[in-house]
Design a protein around this motif. Structure first.
Motif, PDB file in Angstrom:
ATOM      1  N   SER A 468       0.852  -1.192   0.000  1.00 21.23           N
ATOM      2  CA  SER A 468       0.000   0.000   0.000  1.00 21.23           C
ATOM      3  C   SER A 468       0.887   1.241   0.000  1.00 21.23           C
ATOM      4  O   SER A 468       1.967   1.255   0.593  1.00 21.23           O
ATOM      5  N   ILE A 469       0.412   2.299  -0.659  1.00 23.25           N
ATOM      6  CA  ILE A 469       1.276   3.476  -0.831  1.00 23.25           C
ATOM      7  C   ILE A 469       1.431   4.306   0.439  1.00 23.25           C
ATOM      8  O   ILE A 469       2.425   5.006   0.611  1.00 23.25           O
ATOM      9  N   GLY A 470       0.449   4.221   1.358  1.00 25.77           N
ATOM     10  CA  GLY A 470       0.565   5.044   2.566  1.00 25.77           C
ATOM     11  C   GLY A 470      -0.466   4.659   3.608  1.00 25.77           C
ATOM     12  O   GLY A 470      -1.294   3.769   3.379  1.00 25.77           O
ATOM     13  N   PRO A 471      -0.430   5.314   4.761  1.00 22.91           N
ATOM     14  CA  PRO A 471      -1.256   4.899   5.907  1.00 22.91           C
ATOM     15  C   PRO A 471      -2.765   4.919   5.642  1.00 22.91           C
ATOM     16  O   PRO A 471      -3.478   4.058   6.154  1.00 22.91           O
ATOM     17  N   ILE A 472      -3.247   5.893   4.867  1.00 25.90           N
ATOM     18  CA  ILE A 472      -4.700   5.966   4.646  1.00 25.90           C
ATOM     19  C   ILE A 472      -5.148   4.758   3.812  1.00 25.90           C
ATOM     20  O   ILE A 472      -6.135   4.088   4.129  1.00 25.90           O
ATOM     21  N   THR A 473      -4.368   4.499   2.758  1.00 27.33           N
ATOM     22  CA  THR A 473      -4.668   3.348   1.908  1.00 27.33           C
ATOM     23  C   THR A 473      -4.557   2.057   2.726  1.00 27.33           C
ATOM     24  O   THR A 473      -5.387   1.153   2.608  1.00 27.33           O
ATOM     25  N   SER A 474      -3.529   2.003   3.589  1.00 24.25           N
ATOM     26  CA  SER A 474      -3.353   0.806   4.430  1.00 24.25           C
ATOM     27  C   SER A 474      -4.555   0.604   5.339  1.00 24.25           C
ATOM     28  O   SER A 474      -5.016  -0.514   5.554  1.00 24.25           O
ATOM     29  N   LYS A 475      -5.061   1.721   5.857  1.00 23.41           N
ATOM     30  CA  LYS A 475      -6.217   1.602   6.757  1.00 23.41           C
ATOM     31  C   LYS A 475      -7.411   1.037   5.982  1.00 23.41           C
ATOM     32  O   LYS A 475      -8.115   0.140   6.461  1.00 23.41           O
ATOM     33  N   SER A 476      -7.600   1.530   4.756  1.00 26.03           N
ATOM     34  CA  SER A 476      -8.703   1.002   3.938  1.00 26.03           C
ATOM     35  C   SER A 476      -8.519  -0.492   3.694  1.00 26.03           C
ATOM     36  O   SER A 476      -9.487  -1.243   3.662  1.00 26.03           O
ATOM     37  N   CYS A 477      -7.264  -0.915   3.507  1.00 23.47           N
ATOM     38  CA  CYS A 477      -6.998  -2.346   3.322  1.00 23.47           C
ATOM     39  C   CYS A 477      -7.420  -3.104   4.569  1.00 23.47           C
ATOM     40  O   CYS A 477      -8.132  -4.109   4.491  1.00 23.47           O
ATOM     41  N   ARG A 478      -6.952  -2.613   5.718  1.00 20.72           N
ATOM     42  CA  ARG A 478      -7.243  -3.315   6.976  1.00 20.72           C
ATOM     43  C   ARG A 478      -8.738  -3.338   7.260  1.00 20.72           C
ATOM     44  O   ARG A 478      -9.267  -4.352   7.703  1.00 20.72           O
ATOM     45  N   ASP A 479      -9.421  -2.225   6.966  1.00 17.90           N
ATOM     46  CA  ASP A 479     -10.874  -2.185   7.174  1.00 17.90           C
ATOM     47  C   ASP A 479     -11.561  -3.300   6.399  1.00 17.90           C
ATOM     48  O   ASP A 479     -12.619  -3.782   6.783  1.00 17.90           O
ATOM     49  N   LEU A 480     -10.950  -3.692   5.280  1.00 14.18           N
ATOM     50  CA  LEU A 480     -11.545  -4.750   4.462  1.00 14.18           C
ATOM     51  C   LEU A 480     -10.984  -6.125   4.811  1.00 14.18           C
ATOM     52  O   LEU A 480     -11.229  -7.108   4.122  1.00 14.18           O
ATOM     53  N   GLY A 481     -10.162  -6.159   5.852  1.00 12.28           N
ATOM     54  CA  GLY A 481      -9.670  -7.452   6.327  1.00 12.28           C
ATOM     55  C   GLY A 481      -8.358  -7.895   5.688  1.00 12.28           C
ATOM     56  O   GLY A 481      -7.934  -9.033   5.851  1.00 12.28           O
ATOM     57  N   LEU A 482      -7.694  -6.986   4.961  1.00 10.16           N
ATOM     58  CA  LEU A 482      -6.424  -7.371   4.338  1.00 10.16           C
ATOM     59  C   LEU A 482      -5.263  -6.961   5.233  1.00 10.16           C
ATOM     60  O   LEU A 482      -5.272  -5.880   5.820  1.00 10.16           O
ATOM     61  N   LYS A 483      -4.259  -7.811   5.287  1.00  7.12           N
ATOM     62  CA  LYS A 483      -3.062  -7.495   6.055  1.00  7.12           C
ATOM     63  C   LYS A 483      -2.084  -6.793   5.104  1.00  7.12           C
ATOM     64  O   LYS A 483      -1.829  -7.281   4.008  1.00  7.12           O
TER      65      LYS A 483
END
Ligand code: SAH
Length: 505
Positions: A468-483
């Motif tokens: 992921s390119i940065g923390p916001i995108t990472s958070k969206s990933c995690r919200d969807l259950g992706l590590k």
């Protein structure tokens, strides 16, 4: 009189950028392209959309009969006044039956020209780091068909000459006959410890190399299930590969990476990854389209002289904003009174293409960084225009309002998602052959989830590295259950590329 002509064009060995400039010119003006299995299909994109595309493998059944029918098609199309490109893997005149096709065209009175190509031996040698000749090692090289004499008892290949003297020997079409041909070279006097390399799908991301000696390469090939198409290089020069290999040393070599950006934007990132050896599967998850209504943006644009700041947070915002400015009959002069904040160096570059020097380029690309820069200025009662994507976060307008500014944030473009994944990307995911998927904004991951459904996405991405390119995108990933496995410190494509290199080191 018809103006038909047939160009026999060498497509090169596999890498689509190894075709000649003349070859591309011919494709660009083709009415008909007759192409082979070994010619990279991407090259067909050089031909006009209207050009007829004929896969030579589909013409006729058995090999020889097929060749007659290919000749007939070339003659027929040429006589009908078409510009025909006969696109052949490698070079048309090296084991390519180009000679037979030219004879048929000449007999029928159809004009033809031949455009050479990088033949497989030359392409494979270069990408394997094996110089075919070397002043200290050998002064000659022979290209030999591995199929010669297969159905005859007598071979017309002069095995004595090939085997003695130490010249480099390259076999084409020699995987199935490998054992027999290596045996012949041994029997005719080539030392058993002579190095040999098999190179499969040379110059492509699937390039595979197996090395050994005259004595053991056939066993090794059998053990590893080595398959055609491949060429075989025999000679002392093969040992130089140890020192000179480069293609397989590239940092992302052999990695299959999915790029999920908008179709219009994917090229830059994909280019960076493939230059490092990755196989890139593009998977557009975003289409950028006009807002449902231009009304609010138009109002603001017509009132631009009353704004103190224009904030542009992405290249897309820049493009959509200026397009709209132009369609309202205005140009950059409408911004004369207004200072411009461009978020990130790429956005700043886009702004400069319109002849405007941005006044403020925050070094931190996150919305928080932008807000921090503005908090150092007196924003009280200033008017700010922030044209944005429909799904942009609300942080910039709300924080600037807190600083006393009047902020208008009309929608300048919308992100919508395509209905489905490209078939080759889905296929690769289903086959579990993908190493990594990259997300360069929250919408890329959210849209992928919307396209596939959360559950299917989660299942398909099992075992796939998530970058992921940065923390916001990472958070969206995690919200969807992706590590999230990879996240660079800076939010740029260069930093993401470096982080991928570091991960796969
Ligand atoms: N005209 C072509 C050769 C066609 S014969 C040329 O000049 O390259 C087909 C043979 O070429 C295959 O059996 C294989 O030996 C070789 N070949 C073609 N493309 C290849 C590739 N990308 N990698 C390895 N061998 C290749």
């Amino acid at each position: 009189m018809s103006n038909g002509i047939v160009y026999l064009v060498g497509a090169g060995p596999g890498d689509p950028s190894l075709i000649t400039v003349r070859g591309v010119d011919c494709l660009k003006k083709a009415d008909v392209v007759v192409y082979d299995y070994l010619a990279n299909e991407q090259l067909l994109n050089h031909a006009p959309e209207s050009a007829e595309r004929i896969y030579a493998g589909k013409i006729g059944g058995r090999h020889n009969q097929g060749q007659d029918e290919i000749n007939n098609v070339l003659v027929e199309k040429g006589k009908a006044g078409k510009v025909v490109v006969r696109l052949k893997g490698g070079d048309p005149f090296v084991f390519g039956r180009g000679g037979e096709e030219c004879e048929a065209l000449r007999d029928a009175g159809v004009p033809f020209e031949v455009v050479p190509g990088v033949t497989a031996a030359v392409g494979a040698a270069a990408y394997a780091g094996i110089p075919l000749t070397h002043r200290d090692i050998t002064a000659s090289v022979a290209f030999v068909t591995g199929q010669e004499g297969k159905d005859k008892n007598e071979s017309t290949v002069d095995w004595d000459r090939l085997s003695l003297g130490g010249g480099t020997v390259v076999f084409y079409m020699g995987v199935t006959t490998l054992r027999r041909n290596m045996q012949r070279m041994l029997e005719h006097g080539r030392p058993a410890d002579t190095p040999v390399a098999l190179i499969r799908w040379a110059t492509t991301p699937c390039q595979q190399i197996l090395t050994g000696t005259l004595a053991d390469i056939a066993d090794r090939a059998e053990e590893s299930g080595f398959k055609p198409p491949a060429i075989t290089i025999v000679g002392e020069v093969v040992a130089l590969r140890e020192k000179l290999q480069w293609f397989d040393k590239r940092t992302l070599c052999g990695k299959k990476i999915i790029v999920t950006r908008a179709a219009e934007q994917a090229g830059e990132f994909s280019g960076k990854l493939s230059a490092r050896g990755a196989t890139v599967l593009e998977c557009p998850t975003i289409s950028l389209v006009e807002p449902e209504s231009w009304q609010l943006l138009d109002l603001a644009i017509r009132d631009l002289h009353n704004y103190n700041w224009l904030i542009l947070t992405s290249g897309n915002a820049v493009r959509f904003f200026f397009q709209r400015l132009e369609s309202l009959g205005l140009d950059a002069r409408a911004l004369a009174q207004c200072r411009i904040c461009a978020v990130g160096p790429k956005t700043a570059d886009e702004v400069r293409t319109f002849g405007i020097k941005p006044d403020l380029v925050p070094t931190d690309f996150k919305a928080e960084g932008v807000v921090e820069e503005f908090s150092r200025l007196d924003m009280h009662n200033s008017r700010v225009l922030y044209p944005r994507a429909d799904k942009a976060r609300d942080l910039i307008p709300s924080e600037l309002k807190r600083l006393g500014a009047h902020v208008d944030s009309p929608v300048a473009y919308r992100n919508i998602f395509p209905e489905r994944l490209p078939p080759e990307t889905l296929f690769a995911l289903e086959k579990r052959s993908v190493d990594c998927i990259t997300f360069t904004s929250s919408s890329t991951v959210q849209n992928l989830a919307a396209m596939l459904g959360d559950e299917l996405m989660f299942d398909l991405l099992k075992g796939v590295i998530v970058a992921s390119i940065g923390p916001i995108t990472s958070k969206s990933c995690r919200d969807l259950g992706l590590k999230v496995d990879i996240e660079p410190a800076a939010y740029t494509l260069d930093a993401l590329t470096e982080a991928l290199e570091a991960h796969f080191k």
